[in-house]
Design a protein around this motif. Structure first.
Motif, PDB file in Angstrom:
ATOM      1  N   ILE A   3      25.644  25.512  54.652  1.00 29.64           N
ATOM      2  CA  ILE A   3      25.523  26.054  53.282  1.00 29.64           C
ATOM      3  C   ILE A   3      24.973  27.485  53.335  1.00 29.64           C
ATOM      4  N   GLU A   4      23.925  27.687  54.158  1.00 29.34           N
ATOM      5  CA  GLU A   4      23.361  29.051  54.277  1.00 29.34           C
ATOM      6  C   GLU A   4      24.443  30.042  54.705  1.00 29.34           C
ATOM      7  N   ARG A   5      25.208  29.658  55.726  1.00 34.97           N
ATOM      8  CA  ARG A   5      26.216  30.594  56.250  1.00 34.97           C
ATOM      9  C   ARG A   5      27.339  30.815  55.244  1.00 34.97           C
ATOM     10  N   CYS A   6      27.772  29.722  54.598  1.00 38.99           N
ATOM     11  CA  CYS A   6      28.860  29.822  53.621  1.00 38.99           C
ATOM     12  C   CYS A   6      28.447  30.744  52.462  1.00 38.99           C
ATOM     13  N   SER A   7      27.162  30.743  52.120  1.00 37.04           N
ATOM     14  CA  SER A   7      26.676  31.564  50.997  1.00 37.04           C
ATOM     15  C   SER A   7      26.424  33.009  51.414  1.00 37.04           C
ATOM     16  N   GLY A   8      26.659  33.324  52.694  1.00 35.61           N
ATOM     17  CA  GLY A   8      26.294  34.661  53.182  1.00 35.61           C
ATOM     18  C   GLY A   8      24.783  34.830  53.153  1.00 35.61           C
ATOM     19  N   TYR A   9      24.059  33.726  53.323  1.00 35.59           N
ATOM     20  CA  TYR A   9      22.586  33.705  53.343  1.00 35.59           C
ATOM     21  C   TYR A   9      21.964  34.080  51.999  1.00 35.59           C
ATOM     22  N   THR A  10      22.715  33.884  50.910  1.00 39.48           N
ATOM     23  CA  THR A  10      22.088  34.072  49.594  1.00 39.48           C
ATOM     24  C   THR A  10      21.370  32.788  49.163  1.00 39.48           C
ATOM     25  N   VAL A  11      21.765  31.626  49.733  1.00 40.73           N
ATOM     26  CA  VAL A  11      20.986  30.393  49.524  1.00 40.73           C
ATOM     27  C   VAL A  11      19.906  30.383  50.611  1.00 40.73           C
ATOM     28  N   SER A  12      18.645  30.239  50.195  1.00 37.14           N
ATOM     29  CA  SER A  12      17.534  30.303  51.154  1.00 37.14           C
ATOM     30  C   SER A  12      17.539  29.079  52.070  1.00 37.14           C
ATOM     31  N   HIS A  13      16.833  29.191  53.184  1.00 43.23           N
ATOM     32  CA  HIS A  13      16.792  28.093  54.149  1.00 43.23           C
ATOM     33  C   HIS A  13      16.249  26.808  53.505  1.00 43.23           C
ATOM     34  N   GLY A  14      15.127  26.935  52.794  1.00 41.28           N
ATOM     35  CA  GLY A  14      14.505  25.734  52.206  1.00 41.28           C
ATOM     36  C   GLY A  14      15.428  25.046  51.218  1.00 41.28           C
ATOM     37  N   PHE A  15      16.090  25.841  50.367  1.00 41.73           N
ATOM     38  CA  PHE A  15      17.004  25.244  49.393  1.00 41.73           C
ATOM     39  C   PHE A  15      18.208  24.614  50.094  1.00 41.73           C
ATOM     40  N   ALA A  16      18.708  25.278  51.129  1.00 44.04           N
ATOM     41  CA  ALA A  16      19.864  24.739  51.848  1.00 44.04           C
ATOM     42  C   ALA A  16      19.498  23.429  52.548  1.00 44.04           C
ATOM     43  N   VAL A  17      18.291  23.367  53.119  1.00 47.95           N
ATOM     44  CA  VAL A  17      17.847  22.116  53.770  1.00 47.95           C
ATOM     45  C   VAL A  17      17.737  21.004  52.728  1.00 47.95           C
ATOM     46  N   ALA A  18      17.194  21.350  51.543  1.00 51.97           N
ATOM     47  CA  ALA A  18      17.077  20.335  50.482  1.00 51.97           C
ATOM     48  C   ALA A  18      18.465  19.796  50.110  1.00 51.97           C
ATOM     49  N   MET A  19      19.426  20.690  49.971  1.00 53.01           N
ATOM     50  CA  MET A  19      20.804  20.255  49.661  1.00 53.01           C
ATOM     51  C   MET A  19      21.329  19.363  50.782  1.00 53.01           C
ATOM     52  N   GLY A  20      21.031  19.748  52.019  1.00 49.01           N
ATOM     53  CA  GLY A  20      21.457  18.957  53.180  1.00 49.01           C
ATOM     54  C   GLY A  20      20.798  17.580  53.192  1.00 49.01           C
ATOM     55  N   LEU A  21      19.536  17.515  52.780  1.00 54.01           N
ATOM     56  CA  LEU A  21      18.850  16.210  52.726  1.00 54.01           C
ATOM     57  C   LEU A  21      19.525  15.316  51.686  1.00 54.01           C
TER      58      LEU A  21
END
Ligand code: GLY
Length: 351
Positions: free
Chosen positions: A248-266
């Motif tokens: 998700i982070e990479r797909c967003s061009g890193y506009t989604v922060s790490h913490g938010f992306a991890v939450a989405m992944g969880l």
């Protein structure tokens, strides 16, 4: 104050509590009596809040202090910042008995750790994390590195600090969104290994006892790091939510922060777990609700087909297989090894 020993080789202490930065100078004098000079590295946001009082205490302990400030930016872990930092250390005639201190969030810690690992083939490193995410994750376990334009996490080392000081007071100056991002990693620890930690966060939201929750998270991280410092086995459970999160982070061009992306992944992995009968639907619903309760997202803004190219390039991919960490219940996870060609089918119910 709480102290946790990380039993790597060599081992080191993590000191957690309000005001622990006041102890850093005396600690360094005791542990490294030969050290005369300390280089404190931070970004400009953190520098103006925390560098002054810290450096005052270091000077009171009889240390010469030099300070290197990185301009705050979306990515501080660049080769140019690394080059500027090691050039600064050389200009200051820092030697192998002197000490490098990383004062800041996870990115500053990764960059400074990499400089410490490589300058003179390794000088002593003290981690002074100032974000929740850095305290519970990045500062513990010795992963250091810089990013390349072509990818993150490609260049790095394993290099353990001589000590970590988590001054809980620094969390008071952290923007609320950054604090919430750190909660994603805290909830992750609860799901992989500590149901009490998980339910404490669920019941108290973001107003949990910070010293206690940071200490519990650090203990759990230390447990997995010690079993598998180089990240080939047991440590990989810490990757829960990260395979999808990194995509998700990479797909967003890193506009989604790490913490938010991890939450989405969880959230994705909770639904995946329930769909494949690895956990119950109640367990998945609890994970989704816990994320929402602290203000974290639990759904991917991207479809599986949008994420697919990034999932296939996951750095934890081994040959034709990919290991996914899937919740079994709150407090326990399982590693499921999936042939790469089946990953879409397996993850589909999470979207
Ligand atoms: N952040 C995961 C690890 O340190 O292994």
């Amino acid at each position: 104050m709480k102290n946790i020993r990380v039993n790597t080789e060599p081992s080191y202490m993590v000191e957690i509590g309000a005001g622990t930065f006041d102890l850093v100078g005396e600690f360094v004098r005791t542990l490294r009596p030969d050290a005369t000079k300390v280089a404190v590295v931070s970004d400009d946001n953190v520098a103006q809040l925390w560098a002054g009082p810290l450096e005052q205490k270091l000077r009171e302990a009889g240390l010469e202090v030099v300070h290197f400030v990185i301009r705050s930016s979306e990515n501080e872990k660049t080769f140019l910042n690394y080059y500027a930092l090691i050039d600064f250390l050389a200009a200051q005639e820092m030697n192998r008995s002197d000490i490098l201190m990383a004062l800041g969030g996870g990115k500053v810690g990764d960059l400074v750790g990499f400089a410490a690992a490589t300058y003179f083939r390794g000088i002593p490193l003290v981690m002074l994390p100032t974000s929740l995410l850095a305290m519970v994750d990045a500062a513990i376990g010795g992963k250091t590195g810089i990013d390349l334009p072509s990818g993150k996490g490609v260049v790095g080392t394993f290099y353990e600090p001589i000590a970590v000081f988590c001054d809980i007071n620094t969390l008071d100056t952290l923007p609320q969104q950054c604090f919430v991002e750190g909660c994603a990693e805290v909830l992750k620890y609860g799901i992989i290994g500590d149901s009490r930690l998980f339910y404490q966060v669920v019941s108290q939201g973001c107003s949990f006892d910070r010293e206690l929750i940071v200490a519990k998270s650090v203990s759990l991280k230390a447990k997995y790091v010690v079993q598998d410092e180089r990240d080939y086995g047991a440590r990989r459970v810490l990757n829960l939510g990260h395979t999808v999160g990194h995509a998700i982070e990479r797909c967003s061009g890193y506009t989604v922060s790490h913490g938010f992306a991890v939450a989405m992944g969880l959230g994705v992995m909770a639904r995946v777990g329930a769909a494949h009968g690895v956990c119950s639907t109640d367990c998945a619903a609890e994970i989704e609700a816990a994320l929402a309760a602290v203000g974290l997202p639990n759904r991917s803004p991207y479809s599986l087909s949008e994420l697919m190219p990034f999932l296939l390039r996951d750095k934890k991919r081994v040959g034709d297989n990919i290991d996914l960490i899937v919740p079994e219940k709150i407090g326990r996870c399982r590693t499921v090894t999936i042939p790469v060609e089946n990953i879409g089918e397996y993850l589909y119910p999470g979207f």
